[in-house]
Design an enzyme around this catalytic site. Structure first.
Site, PDB file in Angstrom:
ATOM      1  CB  SER A   1      -1.024   0.001   1.290  1.00 54.85           C
ATOM      2  OG  SER A   1      -1.669  -0.949   0.978  1.00 54.85           O
ATOM      3  CB  CYS A   2       4.474   2.077   0.215  1.00 56.12           C
ATOM      4  SG  CYS A   2       4.812   1.483   1.939  1.00 56.12           S
TER       5      CYS A   2
END
Lengths: 442, 173
Positions: B37-38
């Site tokens: 999700s970075c």
């Protein structure tokens, strides 16, 4: 002795700052590019530190005693081979300037003699001083260091037993651990700090900004987590027929970013849960692909479907792994809930098959909204003679954990049995979401 | 962290860890592994061939206490820090372009709300718009992890991801 997240955060920064300085000095000395790797604060029992240490490779260490703002021992540990290589390169370098005999001698090092021993001691000492200067900077204080002592051997006894303040088998010690790696060659060094309990208590008092948690409760919490880990291994054995045991178990305090860095940089198969109660948080079980295949083979009758697929994990495979994860999660959280005399519910399992770090970062991001650091309950389950490597990460929400710890009745831990439930899980496990609680013992 | 190879002038490969950012130029490659999700933010100036990569994990640094110490941790502060360092090195603000990758949402947990990846994507896009940096290409969202490799000289952002069967797909942005 009481601790809080602010105090531990300062300790963490100390450890990281120290590792950076030590890496820099090593580079300066050897011209080898180095970097500080993963830094952790571990809460470990004496016997686990020793077990962790004894991987049968020969090691050398350089140990100093500290007085002043921190009292205790700081030990740099190299694998013996690596120490020899470093000394070799150092001596070769100085030999080109002065005396060719030295380089002959250095070229075929396999034993430490007086000269190489003193060179290794010097390297270790410069690194120790790097760490200590880093801590002194963060604490804005003075730490005095004794003359370095060279230690060589295979067993932890050689390194730690003479250390007066090294934790006994059952004592829970706060341990600073850092890795320093050379960029090209993957040579690692470990650093251990064994702070003396009283000096640690005084420091914690100074750094604390909140009421904090009694250190002894942490000890209780660790014992409780130990039960959780054992429960996971037992559950895995029951379900797969593979005889598993707990190999490593640590309670780490780390900055959140460190967690994905710690996960192997390869495709892993995992099951993730969120859990809700006091504490709430996230629980992840991660398997390497080979282990996951082995589990699917063990759990799904052969010829029952798509398990023969080479790479992917088909519907049956996924379901099997989710089911295992689901029951292991119940076992693990049961261990906690029983001791805390509370109920911890967990979500349905989420299956993941992806690069390790990618599986962990969503959880880290979610927690990162409100906290910078996390306690991580880090467990490795293995099976003798078969592929079954499972890493378990339990990462509770910080404020919930503090609350849970404060509510913890340490005396209860010895009394309460932990029991996983097997009877209420049916089907493929994808329906999951079984609540676990103190009152649901079978 | 900048590391130096043994041959002077040879291209180096720099790993940009989570919450880090690095600015470089020429044919050096900047890499970030295992973005879930970075969000990876790549900025570059095609004229000077100066560029930078940030591996951000959270949306909003202005709200956080430690964003001075760790600008690369947050999408908004990372973009500003990258721009500043690139301009200090000689890039021209007005010609800088942006590429984004990452921001997957692999878990559907209740506590995640609309998705942690989506929040990061929205924040990065909003900050770029605010600063007038055009977003020229992106590979965002979905539920798979990604590894990215960025070369400032060409502005190429290679995005590797794997599907359920372990087949690796490479997208060039």
């Amino acid at each position: 002795m009481k601790l809080d997240v602010n105090a531990l955060g300062t300790f963490y920064r100390m450890a990281r700052e120290g590792a950076g300085l030590a890496a820099g000095r090593l580079t300066h000395m050897t011209d080898v590019e180095t970097r500080a790797g993963v830094t952790k604060l571990n809460f470990m029992r004496g016997r686990e530190i020793r077990r962790d240490f004894e991987d049968s490779t020969a090691k050398v260490g350089v140990r100093v005693e500290l007085t002043g703002a921190i009292e205790g021992y700081s030990v740099i540990v190299f694998e013996r081979e690596n120490a020899l290589r470093i000394v070799e390169s150092l001596l070769e370098e100085s030999a080109t300037d002065t005396d060719s005999d030295l380089s002959d001698e250095a070229g075929e090092l396999d034993e430490f003699n007086e000269m190489t021993r003193s060179a290794a001691t010097e390297v270790g000492n410069i690194m120790n001083n790097g760490f200590i200067d880093g801590w002194a900077d963060v604490l804005e204080t003075v730490i005095d260091v004794s003359t370095p002592e060279f230690v060589e051997g295979r067993s932890a006894d050689t390194f730690f037993d003479e250390v007066e303040k090294a934790p006994a088998g059952d004592d829970l010690a706060l341990l600073f651990q850092s890795q320093i790696e050379t960029v090209e060659t993957q040579v690692g060094f470990s650093h251990y700090l064994f702070p003396e309990r009283e000096s640690m208590a005084a420091l914690l008092d100074r750094l604390r900004t909140s009421g904090g948690i009694e250190y002894d409760k942490l000890d209780g919490f660790d014992r409780m987590a130990e039960r959780g880990a054992e429960e996971v291994a037992k559950t895995a054995t029951t379900l797969t027929g593979i005889d598993t045991s707990v190999e490593i178990r640590r309670l780490n305090f780390v900055s959140l970013e460190t967690i994905p860095e710690q996960v192997p940089d390869e495709r892993l198969v995992g099951v993730a849960f969120e859990f809700d109660g006091v504490p709430s948080g996230y629980l992840l079980f991660l398997f390497d692909e080979e282990s996951a295949n082995e589990i699917v083979d063990a759990m799904v009758p052969t010829g029952a479907g798509d398990t023969a697929e080479t790479d992917g994990f088909g519907q049956m495979g996924q379901s099997a792994i989710q089911e295992l994860g689901n029951i292991m999660a119940s076992g693990f959280l049961d261990g906690w809930a029983n001791v805390l005399d509370t109920t911890i519910d967990h979500s349905t399992p989420e299956f993941i098959h992806d690069i390790g770090a990618a599986a962990v970062d969503p959880v880290v991001i979610q927690l990162g909204e409100d906290q910078e650091f996390a306690f991580v309950f880090d467990t490795v389950i293995v099976a003798a003679g078969r592929e079954f490597d499972c890493e378990v990460y339990a990462i509770p929400d910080e404020s919930d954990l503090e609350r849970a710890l404060n509510d913890l009745d340490v005396d209860r831990i010895e009394e309460e049995p932990t029991t996983a439930e097997f009877q209420n899980v049916t089907g493929t496990g994808t329906d999951g979401g079984a609540g676990t609680g103190a009152d649901t013992d079978t | 962290m900048k590391t130096y190879g043994t041959e002077p002038g040879a291209p180096t490969s720099v790993q940009v860890g989570i919450s880090e950012l690095t600015v470089s130029d020429g044919d050096d490659t900047l890499k970030s592994y295992g973005l879930g999700s970075c969000v990876a933010i790549a900025l570059y100036d095609p004229e000077t061939e100066i560029g930078g990569l940030a591996h951000t994990m959270l949306p909003d640094g202005d709200e956080a206490e430690n964003s001075d110490r760790k600008p690369g941790k947050y999408a908004d502060t990372a973009i500003r820090a990258l721009l500043r360092r690139m301009v200090e090195r000689g890039a021209s603000y007005t010609t800088v372009e942006a590429k984004l990758a990452g921001g997957s949402d692999m878990f559907e947990f209740d506590s995640f709300g609309d998705g942690v990846g989506k929040r990061n994507i929205d924040a990065a896009k909003a900050e770029l718009e605010k600063l007038g940096v055009p977003l020229v290409a992106s590979d965002l969202g979905g539920d798979r992890g990604r590894t990215v490799e960025f070369t400032p000289e060409t502005g190429t952002l290679l995005v590797k991801s794997s599907d359920e069967n372990g087949d690796h797909g490479v997208t060039e942005l």
